[in-house]
Design a protein around this motif. Sequence first.
Motif, PDB file in Angstrom:
ATOM      1  N   PRO A   9       0.860  -1.192   0.000  1.00  0.00           N
ATOM      2  CA  PRO A   9       0.000   0.000   0.000  1.00  0.00           C
ATOM      3  C   PRO A   9       0.894   1.238   0.000  1.00  0.00           C
ATOM      4  O   PRO A   9       1.860   1.312   0.765  1.00  0.00           O
ATOM      5  CB  PRO A   9      -0.759  -0.120   1.331  1.00  0.00           C
ATOM      6  N   TYR A  11       1.056   5.562  -0.121  1.00  0.00           N
ATOM      7  CA  TYR A  11       0.445   6.883  -0.133  1.00  0.00           C
ATOM      8  C   TYR A  11       1.544   7.938   0.072  1.00  0.00           C
ATOM      9  O   TYR A  11       2.145   7.993   1.145  1.00  0.00           O
ATOM     10  CB  TYR A  11      -0.607   6.981   0.978  1.00  0.00           C
ATOM     11  N   GLU A  13       4.763   8.410  -1.135  1.00  0.00           N
ATOM     12  CA  GLU A  13       6.053   7.834  -0.736  1.00  0.00           C
ATOM     13  C   GLU A  13       7.066   8.005  -1.860  1.00  0.00           C
ATOM     14  O   GLU A  13       7.912   7.138  -2.082  1.00  0.00           O
ATOM     15  CB  GLU A  13       5.879   6.324  -0.435  1.00  0.00           C
ATOM     16  N   ASP A  42      -2.492   4.691  -3.281  1.00  0.00           N
ATOM     17  CA  ASP A  42      -3.713   5.095  -2.580  1.00  0.00           C
ATOM     18  C   ASP A  42      -3.944   6.603  -2.737  1.00  0.00           C
ATOM     19  O   ASP A  42      -3.968   7.336  -1.748  1.00  0.00           O
ATOM     20  CB  ASP A  42      -3.581   4.681  -1.107  1.00  0.00           C
ATOM     21  N   ASP A  95       7.678   2.214   3.161  1.00  0.00           N
ATOM     22  CA  ASP A  95       8.756   2.979   3.799  1.00  0.00           C
ATOM     23  C   ASP A  95       9.987   2.131   4.111  1.00  0.00           C
ATOM     24  O   ASP A  95      10.988   2.647   4.599  1.00  0.00           O
ATOM     25  CB  ASP A  95       8.245   3.664   5.074  1.00  0.00           C
ATOM     26  N   LYS A 129       6.465   6.273  19.850  1.00  0.00           N
ATOM     27  CA  LYS A 129       5.805   5.284  19.010  1.00  0.00           C
ATOM     28  C   LYS A 129       5.945   3.881  19.609  1.00  0.00           C
ATOM     29  O   LYS A 129       5.012   3.080  19.599  1.00  0.00           O
ATOM     30  CB  LYS A 129       6.408   5.336  17.599  1.00  0.00           C
ATOM     31  N   SER A 202       5.391   9.267   8.596  1.00  0.00           N
ATOM     32  CA  SER A 202       4.275   8.385   8.932  1.00  0.00           C
ATOM     33  C   SER A 202       2.959   9.092   8.625  1.00  0.00           C
ATOM     34  O   SER A 202       2.841  10.307   8.790  1.00  0.00           O
ATOM     35  CB  SER A 202       4.334   8.014  10.413  1.00  0.00           C
ATOM     36  N   LYS A 203       1.978   8.323   8.207  1.00  0.00           N
ATOM     37  CA  LYS A 203       0.689   8.914   7.836  1.00  0.00           C
ATOM     38  C   LYS A 203      -0.290   8.946   9.014  1.00  0.00           C
ATOM     39  O   LYS A 203      -1.433   9.350   8.857  1.00  0.00           O
ATOM     40  CB  LYS A 203       0.058   8.110   6.680  1.00  0.00           C
ATOM     41  N   ARG A 209      -4.432   7.032  15.892  1.00  0.00           N
ATOM     42  CA  ARG A 209      -4.241   5.581  15.822  1.00  0.00           C
ATOM     43  C   ARG A 209      -4.775   4.918  17.098  1.00  0.00           C
ATOM     44  O   ARG A 209      -5.450   3.893  17.041  1.00  0.00           O
ATOM     45  CB  ARG A 209      -2.754   5.274  15.665  1.00  0.00           C
TER      46      ARG A 209
HETATM   47  N1  UDP Z   1      -0.634   4.125   3.461  1.00  0.00           N
HETATM   48  C1  UDP Z   1      -1.639   4.038   2.506  1.00  0.00           C
HETATM   49  N2  UDP Z   1      -2.758   4.805   2.667  1.00  0.00           N
HETATM   50  C2  UDP Z   1      -2.936   5.645   3.734  1.00  0.00           C
HETATM   51  C3  UDP Z   1      -1.930   5.684   4.732  1.00  0.00           C
HETATM   52  C4  UDP Z   1      -0.793   4.910   4.565  1.00  0.00           C
HETATM   53  O1  UDP Z   1      -1.511   3.307   1.527  1.00  0.00           O
HETATM   54  O2  UDP Z   1      -3.969   6.308   3.794  1.00  0.00           O
HETATM   55  C5  UDP Z   1       0.578   3.306   3.287  1.00  0.00           C
HETATM   56  C6  UDP Z   1       1.893   4.050   3.489  1.00  0.00           C
HETATM   57  O3  UDP Z   1       2.338   4.670   2.297  1.00  0.00           O
HETATM   58  C7  UDP Z   1       2.813   2.933   3.955  1.00  0.00           C
HETATM   59  C8  UDP Z   1       1.872   2.058   4.784  1.00  0.00           C
HETATM   60  O4  UDP Z   1       0.562   2.327   4.308  1.00  0.00           O
HETATM   61  O5  UDP Z   1       3.311   2.180   2.864  1.00  0.00           O
HETATM   62  C9  UDP Z   1       1.976   2.332   6.284  1.00  0.00           C
HETATM   63  O6  UDP Z   1       1.882   3.703   6.513  1.00  0.00           O
HETATM   64  P1  UDP Z   1       2.873   4.477   7.505  1.00  0.00           P
HETATM   65  O7  UDP Z   1       4.281   4.022   7.285  1.00  0.00           O
HETATM   66  O8  UDP Z   1       2.606   5.927   7.376  1.00  0.00           O
HETATM   67  O9  UDP Z   1       2.338   3.966   8.911  1.00  0.00           O
HETATM   68  P2  UDP Z   1       3.149   3.551  10.208  1.00  0.00           P
HETATM   69  O10 UDP Z   1       4.271   2.648   9.783  1.00  0.00           O
HETATM   70  O11 UDP Z   1       3.647   4.827  10.796  1.00  0.00           O
HETATM   71  O12 UDP Z   1       2.137   2.855  11.026  1.00  0.00           O
END
Ligand code: UDP
Length: 235
Positions: A9, A11, A13, A42, A95, A129, A202-203, A209
């Motif tokens: 997934p 978004y 990046e 996405d 990421d 985190k 991070s998104k 969360r």
């Molecule tokens: N992502 C996505 N759609 C969203 C939010 C995140 O496809 O609306 C993707 C993002 O690009 C990454 C993965 O989901 O590949 C996890 O997101 P992130 O690294 O921001 O989350 P964290 O690791 O901080 O939980």
Amino acid sequence: MVELSVVVPIYNEVENIAGLYNSITEAVKDKTAGYEIILVNDGSTDGTERKLDDLALEDPCVKVIHFRKNCGQTAAIQAGIKKASGKYIGLIDADLQTDPKDFFTLMPYLTEFDFANGWRTKRKDTFLKKISSRIGNGVRNWITGDVIEDTGCPMKLFKREVAESLHLYEGFHRFMPTLARMNGYTVVEVPVDHRERQYGTSKYGVMNRAFVGLMDAIVIGWLRKRAIHYEARSE
Ligand code: UDP
Ligand code: MG
């Protein structure tokens, strides 16, 4: 049908795309009887789209899905799984905080189990985190009644039939091991490498969360209690 479908997934990046493609390809190319990399955009607005299209033109193993707008990580995972033709389906985030090489740390476990979930035993994240994740996992386990140490680990590998059994709703990507167990599949957690996010951000924020995750845990716990199990004596 290929042996391994890697689903990502994505978004916003853009800085991660080249490294993501190279490291997945490097990790899987000589190790499977056929693979595909399904990159799900996405609704990115940062140039990710163009990068993904270029990769798909260069490499027939790359398949790209573009969403019209941002629909969320679970939707992106669902779309990728639906397109996947692999015997095994691997998930990883764009990421690169986890290492695609670890698909082959997880793979041997699929002879005995249906779902191998990564476990970030040496997590490289901010203190905030790490602590919020530890509390989150504890609360989630307490509410859902299941025991999963690191349900949010982005590195996962499971059999195709597990994927086909899942009915995902927004946020449910955080509960995939529990959902697989609810559907009668076996799950194991296996330590995998973890590193800091090098590019992009991070998104998710800690509070959104935690709050949404709590609501989702209540729903999953309820579904788990209401799951039906029966065995027919004769049919
Ligand atoms: N992502 C996505 N759609 C969203 C939010 C995140 O496809 O609306 C993707 C993002 O690009 C990454 C993965 O989901 O590949 C996890 O997101 P992130 O690294 O921001 O989350 P964290 O690791 O901080 O939980
Ligand atoms: Mg991440």
